[in-house]
Design an enzyme around this catalytic site. Sequence first.
Site, PDB file in Angstrom:
ATOM      1  N   ASP A 678      58.369  47.199  53.439  1.00 22.76           N
ATOM      2  CA  ASP A 678      58.736  48.389  54.210  1.00 22.76           C
ATOM      3  C   ASP A 678      57.808  49.556  53.870  1.00 22.76           C
ATOM      4  O   ASP A 678      57.404  50.331  54.746  1.00 22.76           O
ATOM      5  CB  ASP A 678      60.190  48.757  53.910  1.00 22.76           C
ATOM      6  CG  ASP A 678      60.681  49.881  54.813  1.00 22.76           C
ATOM      7  OD1 ASP A 678      60.710  49.693  56.037  1.00 22.76           O
ATOM      8  OD2 ASP A 678      61.027  50.954  54.274  1.00 22.76           O
ATOM      9  N   LYS A 682      55.042  51.865  56.418  1.00 19.71           N
ATOM     10  CA  LYS A 682      54.834  53.313  56.476  1.00 19.71           C
ATOM     11  C   LYS A 682      53.357  53.660  56.272  1.00 19.71           C
ATOM     12  O   LYS A 682      52.807  54.517  56.982  1.00 19.71           O
ATOM     13  CB  LYS A 682      55.694  53.998  55.417  1.00 19.71           C
ATOM     14  CG  LYS A 682      57.184  53.798  55.634  1.00 19.71           C
ATOM     15  CD  LYS A 682      58.003  54.364  54.483  1.00 19.71           C
ATOM     16  CE  LYS A 682      59.489  54.082  54.669  1.00 19.71           C
ATOM     17  NZ  LYS A 682      60.305  54.600  53.553  1.00 19.71           N
TER      18      LYS A 682
END
Length: 822
Positions: A678, A682
């Site tokens: 994750d 980003k």
Amino acid sequence: MKVLKFGGTSVGKPENIEIIYRIIEDTCSRNNAVIAVFSAFSGVTDELIAISHLCAEKDATYLKRVEGLKQHHLGFIDSLFDANSKTSVVKIINKLFDELREIVHGIYLLKELTPRSLDLVMSFGERLSNTIIHDYGKLRGLPVEFIDSRSLIITDENFGAARIIQNATEKNIWERFRNCTGIKIVPGFIATSKEGISTTLGRGGSDLTASILAAALNADEVQIWTDVNGVMSADPNKVKSAFSLPELSYQEAMEMSHFGAKVLHPPTIQPAMDKNIPVRIMNTFRPDFRGTLVNSGPGKNGNFVKGVTSISNIALLTVQGSGMVGVTGISSRLFSSLANVDVNIILITQASSEHSICVAILPESVKRAKSAIEREFALEISARHVDPVVVETGLCILAIVGERMRKTTGLAGRIFNALGEKAVNVVAIAQGSSELNISIVIDKKDEIKALNAIHDAFFAKVTTVNLFIIGTGLIGSALLNQIRDNYQNLLTDHALELKVIGLANSRKMLIDEGGIDLDVWKKTLEASPQKSDLARLLKELRNLNLGNNVLVDCTASADVVQYYEKFLTARTSIVAANKLGNSGPYSRYIRFKNLAKLSNVHFLYETNAGAALPIISTLRDMINSGDRIIKIEAILSGTVSYIFNNFKPGTLFSDIVKEAKTRGFTEPDPRDDLKGRDFARKLLILTREIGNPMELEDIQIDPILPENCQTAESVDSFFKELKKSDYILTERLERALKNGKLLRYIATYEHNRAAIRLMEIGPDHPFYALRGSDNIIAITSNRYNENPLVIKGAGAGAEVTAAGVFADIFKIANSVIKKRSF
């Protein structure tokens, strides 16, 4: 003296006659004389026309229709008169119906309905209604007198739309009314020719009757009483926010009536305007409402535009060709050919090159208009100097009207910007040098959307942004609460209404055009019978046709992302907390951005990296202002930040992870955070924002966890394996501390390479003093070379992320507000 006209809807029911006489009595008490002009009862003229056509078709059912019409009028008498007082009026009505039967029976026998016969039949509508209304006035003890307008108004014999012979008519009116007192009841719509033949004045004929009477007598005012609150800024059936206009100039009123404002008819204005007599449009059922005053001034509304109206169904004929350029007489021949076959031209537009001329006409005139033009230009068409006539149907005309538009810059831009925002294509444009009216031809299917867009652009006091929120978990719920809590402040301080009209979770969906009550949204959504269905949501959004729509994605669902392109194509802005859209294939990321630009909407996703921290917008501003990004370092995971900020001597890594899970900082399986996937998404989004076409696989992720922890079968097994592996991370921490450094899991981008690594950093590093679960990013650029630009703050939590989403929504709303500012 005042002249009052009451239309068919005003006299549509017997009980309305009582209301009307109160209005007349009140007016009469303040004036020596009142002339009251009445139309036929509602629907009667149409019924008389239908009966006439039945007779011409030799259809004997006309007799039942005549009898039904008679009973309708007798019903009025029964409601207004008692048994002792109705004898004389019933006798007159019976006599009129005997006469009507004879006339329509003659049409039936001859099987022929001429315009002259039809005018005579139609005249009975006004003769019947005015007889009943007059006799009811007598019953009330009022000084009423019935005067047949056929003895006053003289016309030619253009049956169906007879033209008034001015001098003879004015002479008759003056002689009949010069010493007028009391209340005179005069039928509207009907007149007579010089030879004494009954004629009608066409559409709006009763209004014209009233205006002619007022002009001939220099009356103080003409009042047109109808069933609406004066002239509206737009058709309220098409534009819900339409409002009554307090004042219009004669020219504005004529323009609006010509282009579809049904309250007034263009011929009505001219006689009053010639004598500078005010015309007031009033509501029979709200007599205390001020209505609309039409006079010589432009009005004091303060608006540049007074109204937006439309003609709903027109056709456009285009005559073009190289043989038209510089040739005199082309326009004259075109218009003469159409006049010869009685085709009325609504709008004309011609290119300055003289290569083409477009005319807008009614659809029923297309066939004969096309034939007439092609006959006129047959030689030029055969020589290919002029092309065959091009016909476009299914169109409508919008008219934007206002005297203050004259010499006001920016108005046209505002109109076309409003249409562009709604993806409305303009087919043709016309504007006279008076600048009183801008007329635009568009596709008929876009009529309501376009009317609302232009009306909002000029009249909306509050900007409404319509939200469709997908996902009602922690972030979605927090966002809904923030919108509710800030609703009044936004309305007061920014004239902005954020209206949630769509709401969906994984199970249910709710759509309410009026806005969902955010005090009870959970209960309302749970009670909704609609299953969650994005395809249906998209369809409903298109059907609602509201404009300023924003889809807010508060999910982590790939299914929602699959619909982004469809929503963007439907001219719906998107605010995404969901990272999956921008961290998927680069080609899709670019497609979303290009579609948003093409559709003239927004695609915002500030919370994709750093929650509410202004990271993405800062990078954009730097790039757009000419800066070049050299290096990015970031900790963009609140979970990872918390774990390593609290991993200190005397603590075990496994205990810190377990504590983070207990406090809700991690996913149910902490490995989802610690694997760095994750985090990598980003970083990927940030690299794309600065122009690097990376894919997720291009980012190097150095794992924190040893293999045995990553492959554990369950969360419990994971913690057991992590406990066994504590020594690995403890040793790394001790080495770092020995060197005066700390451990941080950091994303880096430099030299077109991106990686996430567990790094040792010293006190001189901007991340050394990071605390809690804060996120941080350090940006080194040409401008921020010696000292990087550092952004730090809370980067996790539902409230913070929701605030970031809210900020994106406000950015979109603010852009709409700016476009509307004038």
